[in-house]
Design an enzyme around this catalytic site. Structure first.
Site, PDB file in Angstrom:
ATOM      1  N   TYR A  84      84.272  48.130  -0.257  1.00 22.03           N
ATOM      2  CA  TYR A  84      83.137  47.581   0.465  1.00 22.03           C
ATOM      3  C   TYR A  84      82.064  48.243  -0.303  1.00 22.03           C
ATOM      4  O   TYR A  84      80.989  47.711  -0.420  1.00 22.03           O
ATOM      5  CB  TYR A  84      83.291  48.098   2.041  1.00 22.03           C
ATOM      6  CG  TYR A  84      81.957  48.214   2.816  1.00 22.03           C
ATOM      7  CD1 TYR A  84      81.183  46.933   3.036  1.00 22.03           C
ATOM      8  CD2 TYR A  84      81.580  49.313   3.199  1.00 22.03           C
ATOM      9  CE1 TYR A  84      79.936  47.151   3.364  1.00 22.03           C
ATOM     10  CE2 TYR A  84      80.386  49.593   4.023  1.00 22.03           C
ATOM     11  CZ  TYR A  84      79.510  48.209   4.030  1.00 22.03           C
ATOM     12  OH  TYR A  84      78.329  48.346   4.700  1.00 22.03           O
ATOM     13  N   HIS A 142      69.564  44.539  -3.492  1.00 16.81           N
ATOM     14  CA  HIS A 142      70.648  45.150  -2.477  1.00 16.81           C
ATOM     15  C   HIS A 142      71.797  45.544  -3.338  1.00 16.81           C
ATOM     16  O   HIS A 142      72.687  45.432  -2.941  1.00 16.81           O
ATOM     17  CB  HIS A 142      71.160  43.793  -1.623  1.00 16.81           C
ATOM     18  CG  HIS A 142      71.113  44.325  -0.392  1.00 16.81           C
ATOM     19  ND1 HIS A 142      70.192  43.778   0.932  1.00 16.81           N
ATOM     20  CD2 HIS A 142      72.395  44.708   0.379  1.00 16.81           C
ATOM     21  CE1 HIS A 142      70.839  44.469   1.850  1.00 16.81           C
ATOM     22  NE2 HIS A 142      72.147  44.824   1.768  1.00 16.81           N
ATOM     23  N   GLY A 179      71.286  50.411  -9.116  1.00 12.37           N
ATOM     24  CA  GLY A 179      71.701  50.676 -10.164  1.00 12.37           C
ATOM     25  C   GLY A 179      71.497  51.869 -10.569  1.00 12.37           C
ATOM     26  O   GLY A 179      71.846  52.569 -11.688  1.00 12.37           O
ATOM     27  N   ILE A 180      70.795  52.681  -9.906  1.00 11.15           N
ATOM     28  CA  ILE A 180      70.462  54.453 -10.000  1.00 11.15           C
ATOM     29  C   ILE A 180      71.670  55.090  -9.969  1.00 11.15           C
ATOM     30  O   ILE A 180      72.186  54.935  -8.943  1.00 11.15           O
ATOM     31  CB  ILE A 180      69.163  54.697  -9.472  1.00 11.15           C
ATOM     32  CG1 ILE A 180      68.181  53.914  -9.571  1.00 11.15           C
ATOM     33  CG2 ILE A 180      68.898  56.285  -9.588  1.00 11.15           C
ATOM     34  CD1 ILE A 180      66.867  54.089  -9.011  1.00 11.15           C
TER      35      ILE A 180
HETATM   36  C1  FNR Z   1      73.707  48.733   1.119  1.00 10.40           C
HETATM   37  N1  FNR Z   1      72.532  48.358   1.355  1.00 10.40           N
HETATM   38  C2  FNR Z   1      71.748  48.218   2.697  1.00 10.40           C
HETATM   39  N2  FNR Z   1      70.522  47.804   2.493  1.00 10.40           N
HETATM   40  C3  FNR Z   1      69.920  47.689   3.949  1.00 10.40           C
HETATM   41  O1  FNR Z   1      68.733  47.496   3.991  1.00 10.40           O
HETATM   42  N3  FNR Z   1      70.675  47.868   4.980  1.00 10.40           N
HETATM   43  C4  FNR Z   1      72.097  48.137   5.017  1.00 10.40           C
HETATM   44  O2  FNR Z   1      72.691  48.363   5.925  1.00 10.40           O
HETATM   45  C5  FNR Z   1      72.774  48.089   3.535  1.00 10.40           C
HETATM   46  N4  FNR Z   1      74.010  48.411   3.651  1.00 10.40           N
HETATM   47  C6  FNR Z   1      74.512  48.789   2.366  1.00 10.40           C
HETATM   48  C7  FNR Z   1      75.842  49.079   2.553  1.00 10.40           C
HETATM   49  C8  FNR Z   1      76.493  49.392   1.282  1.00 10.40           C
HETATM   50  C9  FNR Z   1      77.893  49.940   1.242  1.00 10.40           C
HETATM   51  C10 FNR Z   1      75.609  49.476   0.142  1.00 10.40           C
HETATM   52  C11 FNR Z   1      76.589  49.964  -1.357  1.00 10.40           C
HETATM   53  C12 FNR Z   1      74.441  49.135   0.051  1.00 10.40           C
HETATM   54  C13 FNR Z   1      71.828  48.070   0.019  1.00 10.40           C
HETATM   55  C14 FNR Z   1      71.274  49.759  -0.266  1.00 10.40           C
HETATM   56  O3  FNR Z   1      70.045  50.095   0.595  1.00 10.40           O
HETATM   57  C15 FNR Z   1      70.238  49.781  -1.633  1.00 10.40           C
HETATM   58  O4  FNR Z   1      69.499  48.694  -1.635  1.00 10.40           O
HETATM   59  C16 FNR Z   1      71.522  49.706  -2.951  1.00 10.40           C
HETATM   60  O5  FNR Z   1      72.629  50.263  -2.442  1.00 10.40           O
HETATM   61  C17 FNR Z   1      71.010  50.125  -3.879  1.00 10.40           C
HETATM   62  O6  FNR Z   1      71.853  49.745  -5.092  1.00 10.40           O
HETATM   63  P1  FNR Z   1      73.016  51.261  -5.589  1.00 10.40           P
HETATM   64  O7  FNR Z   1      71.906  52.412  -5.550  1.00 10.40           O
HETATM   65  O8  FNR Z   1      73.900  51.096  -4.821  1.00 10.40           O
HETATM   66  O9  FNR Z   1      73.092  50.853  -6.926  1.00 10.40           O
END
Ligand code: FNR
EC number: 1.1.-.-
Length: 379
Positions: free
Chosen positions: A24, A275, A308-309
């Site tokens: 997940y 995302h 991607g960071i």
């Molecule tokens: C997310 N992201 C996310 N974004 C958001 O606005 N609300 C949320 O509830 C979630 N939930 C979420 C769950 C998981 C497991 C991940 C990995 C990501 C997206 C998150 O805020 C963000 O945009 C990304 O994770 C950025 O990318 P990196 O740093 O994971 O590569």
């Protein structure tokens, strides 16, 4: 296992987590092309090395929306953060707070707003999804405002869920029998203690406060699945902009035209984001999309960027491409899963160290001096 770099935490998290939670977190949409591009495109950004300038007075701090951040990084909203470690939102938020950076709580967190916000020395940020159930949105906004949250991140790239096949395979995208079997099989005492299950399903704090009953993972997936709203448009956001007293940031912008619309709408900021590659596979990486967006709106609105960071060097790259600040998602959650609050604190220290190396060797003393001139022009 020796953890010396942020990327070591991914392997450590995989060892620790039950597969459905690891996938997940780690996975993306469809063939995960965009997920890979996010990481690769950033890693391929070449910086100009400059030497023999006095770099002894280096300052990584920034000011954003009237708040001081010790570095241009905030913890991205990650749904179910509280499942990766016991009271995970509390642990992650406290690590961020002690580091002097902001924590953005996802609306689909395990710990409710009221549990986390009072523990912090600075205002928490809060993220909201567009849901058909406007009652939940209003309730969450009122509670976030009452708890003193400052910045609202309004996520607009999820009018419909992405096709995440790892979740389907792992049983995460239930509610279904596979997921129930998983829940039973993962009640192993070692990690059940660590992630705070204790034989019970988690309660999804913010939603359960609103519905007035315990909301476990299955209920949550059912609730969310029924509540995506593909009808949403800028007009629907006006009441939120008028209601919310603090800065409002639109998260999930990948196109200069949408960025200009955000300026016209009166947003205070945008997050250039796909995302984390979890929504539409095949779209541009954030690193690739960012320069054109910065050309269109830089200076008119704050530009945050994520996707991607994986280390502090990537933060410097994202800023050189046009961001004012960055968000990190998976990078902090891997550390949280592997080592709780101490892991998040450690990974943030590593980010800072890596930023300092990058700034020293590109000869920039301040974040404001990290501009596209640091990029090696494409040959
Ligand atoms: C997310 N992201 C996310 N974004 C958001 O606005 N609300 C949320 O509830 C979630 N939930 C979420 C769950 C998981 C497991 C991940 C990995 C990501 C997206 C998150 O805020 C963000 O945009 C990304 O994770 C950025 O990318 P990196 O740093 O994971 O590569």
């Amino acid at each position: 296992m020796i953890i010396s770099s942020p990327s070591d935490y991914r392997a450590a998290a995989q060892k620790r987590l039950p597969p459905f939670l690891f996938h997940y977190l780690d996975g993306g949409a469809y063939a995960e092309k965009t997920l890979r591009r996010n990481v690769e495109d950033l890693a391929n950004v070449a910086l100009r090395q400059r030497v023999l300038k006095d770099m002894s007075q280096l300052d990584t701090s920034i000011e954003l929306f009237g708040e001081k951040l010790s570095m241009p990084v905030a913890l991205a909203p990650v749904g179910l953060t509280g499942m990766f470690a016991r009271r995970g939102e509390v642990q992650a938020a406290q690590a961020a707070d002690r580091k002097g950076i902001a924590f953005c709580m996802s609306s689909v967190s395990v710990c409710p707003i009221e549990e986390v916000a009072p523990l912090l020395s600075r205002p928490m940020w809060f993220q909201l999804y567009v849901l058909k159930d406007r009652g939940f949105m209003k309730n969450a906004l009122e509670r976030a405002q009452a708890a003193g949250c400052s910045t609202l991140m309004f996520t607009v790239d999820m009018p419909t869920p992405g096709a995440r096949y790892r979740d389907a395979h792992s049983g995460m995208s239930g509610p279904n029998a596979a997921m129930r079997r998983y829940w039973q099989s993962v009640m192993h005492p070692t990690w059940a203690w660590d992630v705070g299950l204790h034989g019970k399903p988690h309660d999804l704090g913010n939603i359960s406060r609103y519905l007035g009953k315990t909301v476990g993972l299955e209920d949550y997936i059912g609730y969310l699945g029924a509540n995506f709203d593909p009808s949403i448009s800028w007009k629907d956001l006006e009441w939120i902009r008028d209601f919310w007293k603090g800065p409002m940031v639109i998260k999930g912008i990948l196109d200069p035209e949408d960025a200009k619309d955000a300026v016209r709408f009166g947003a205070d900021g945008i997050v250039v984001s796909n995302h984390g590659g979890r929504q539409l596979d095949g779209v541009l990486s954030a690193a690739h999309a960012l320069p054109a967006i910065a050309d269109a709106v830089k200076g008119q609105i704050k530009i945050l960027a994520d996707s991607g960071i994986r280390n502090g060097l990537d933060v410097v790259r994202m800023i050189a491409l046009g961001a004012d600040c960055t968000l990190i998602g998976r990078a902090f959650v891997y550390a949280l899963a592997a080592a709780g609050q101490a892991g998040v604190a450690h990974v943030l220290d590593l980010f800072e160290k890596e930023m300092r190396v990058a700034m020293t060797l590109t000869s920039v003393n301040r974040i404001a001096d990290i501009t596209p001139t640091l990029l090696v022009p494409e040959s």
